[in-house]
Write an enzyme that holds these catalytic residues in place. Structure first.
Site, PDB file in Angstrom:
ATOM      1  N   HIS A 246      -1.632  -7.716   2.388  1.00  0.00           N
ATOM      2  CA  HIS A 246      -1.249  -7.650   0.978  1.00  0.00           C
ATOM      3  C   HIS A 246      -1.002  -9.058   0.477  1.00  0.00           C
ATOM      4  O   HIS A 246      -0.526  -9.928   1.221  1.00  0.00           O
ATOM      5  CB  HIS A 246       0.010  -6.792   0.808  1.00  0.00           C
ATOM      6  N   GLU A 304      -2.376   1.371   0.629  1.00  0.00           N
ATOM      7  CA  GLU A 304      -3.647   2.056   0.513  1.00  0.00           C
ATOM      8  C   GLU A 304      -3.965   2.926   1.723  1.00  0.00           C
ATOM      9  O   GLU A 304      -4.670   3.939   1.605  1.00  0.00           O
ATOM     10  CB  GLU A 304      -4.759   1.024   0.297  1.00  0.00           C
TER      11      GLU A 304
END
Length: 362
Positions: A246, A304
């Site tokens: 991320h 995700e």
């Protein structure tokens, strides 16, 4: 030099704070674990919009208003819902939203918040040759979205799972789509124009477009039977391992743990339970392979990975994952747009020219 605007503060906001080092997400003074699974999505919508609309009602009335907005969106956009949909479901949703009024009232805001939840099931059904199902204004927002998708009432557990997902992704600092939304809002354009900018940014695979490839990865690994080998081959080719890493978090994404717990509650001995057990094995293998391949970087599981499992269990195909992401994030976009319209200035950064310089004539 600030390519990518890393560490540049472009706005002051009361809406959310992302602590990348501590792995914490705060939404208007509440930690994510305080909200996810405890507050319903319309309650969080009210939390985000509080102070930006003078006529904002209480929680119960707002939930009813969102229900009525779902019906109004459906009636307004019913003519653009043919039995067969020529566009992909994300483009179709964006096209439908572009037809909504471009104002800045609470009514306009609620139409935008309702629209992805109405259009996504309708467009998916259209692609299958099935007629769209009208909303039930009395139903819970997430439950109604599932009913419009399948034509039957979802189980309470599944409705709660989707509701928790919508809350989990409702806002997340000044990410790419939220920044795009604020840039357009800073021009004093209407809310629809601002939300369309957010939708454009969210489509990219480096942002909201990533959960779909997680399913492709899991399917490929399950077919091949060798998780470590498949993952190492992807890294050797310079490919990203979807669902990991991320831009902000240097530790595990807190949203991943929230959604993992939700998927576990949906699991058991059935297909979802098998899928979760397999995904957990892939997750641990991926973390180990990434540690070995990139020892200088902390690459952890992100939102995700378990988003893909939750939305798959809810009956959404991978092509619609970004749509459902938008159905949650749109509340944050609207709140940021209103915050920018009421408290901010025109966003106009400078660039540094590094191209060729014309010859000066003496």
């Amino acid at each position: 030099m600030a390519n990518g605007l890393d560490d540049v503060v472009a706005a002051e906001t009361v809406l959310s704070d992302v602590d990348g080092l501590g792995g914490r997400l705060t939404i208007r003074g509440h930690s994510l674990p305080e909200l996810a699974g405890r507050w319903r999505y319309p309650q969080v919508v009210r939390l985000l919009l509080d102070g930006f609309f003078d006529d904002l009602p209480d929680n119960a009335e707002l939930a009813q208003a969102i229900g009525r907005s779902r019906v109004e969106v459906f009636e307004r956009l019913r003519p653009m819902l043919p039995a067969q949909v020529p566009l992909d479901v994300y483009s179709g949703m964006r096209a439908g939203i572009a037809l909504l009024p471009d104002g800045d009232t609470l009514t306009d805001a609620l139409l935008l918040i309702a629209a992805p939840a109405v259009l996504t099931p309708a467009l998916l059904r259209g692609k299958r040759g099935h007629p769209a199902i009208a909303p039930n204004p009395q139903a819970d927002h997430a439950a109604d979205m599932l009913r419009m998708l399948s034509s039957t009432d979802a189980s309470p557990a599944l409705a709660t799972a989707l509701d928790t997902y919508l809350v989990t992704v409702c806002d997340h600092g000044l990410n790419a789509s939220t920044f795009a939304t604020r840039v357009v809002a800073s021009t004093q354009a209407g809310l629809t124009s601002a939300i369309l900018a957010g939708l454009g940014a969210l489509k990219g695979p480096l942002h909201g477009g990533a959960p779909g490839p997680v399913i492709e990865m899991l399917d490929a690994i399950e077919a091949g039977g060798n998780a470590a080998g498949w993952l190492r081959a992807e890294i050797a080719r310079g490919e990203r391992i979807m669902g990991f890493g991320h831009r902000i978090y240097r530790v595990r994404d807190p949203r991943a743990d929230v959604l993992k717990a939700v998927v576990r509650q949906l699991g058991g001995a059935g297909a979802t339970g098998h899928r979760l057990a397999f995904a957990e094995t892939v997750e641990q293998t991926a973390l180990e392979v990434l540690r070995q391949a990139k020892p200088s970087r902390s690459i952890q599981t992100n939102v995700e990975f378990y988003t893909a499992l939750l939305l798959e269990a809810a009956g959404f195909p991978a092509e619609a994952f970004s749509n459902v992401f938008a159905a949650g994030r749109v509340a944050g976009w609207v709140a940021h747009a209103r915050e920018q319209q009421t408290t901010g200035r025109l966003i106009r950064p400078q660039s540094r020219y590094v191209g060729p310089v014309p010859d000066l004539v003496a």
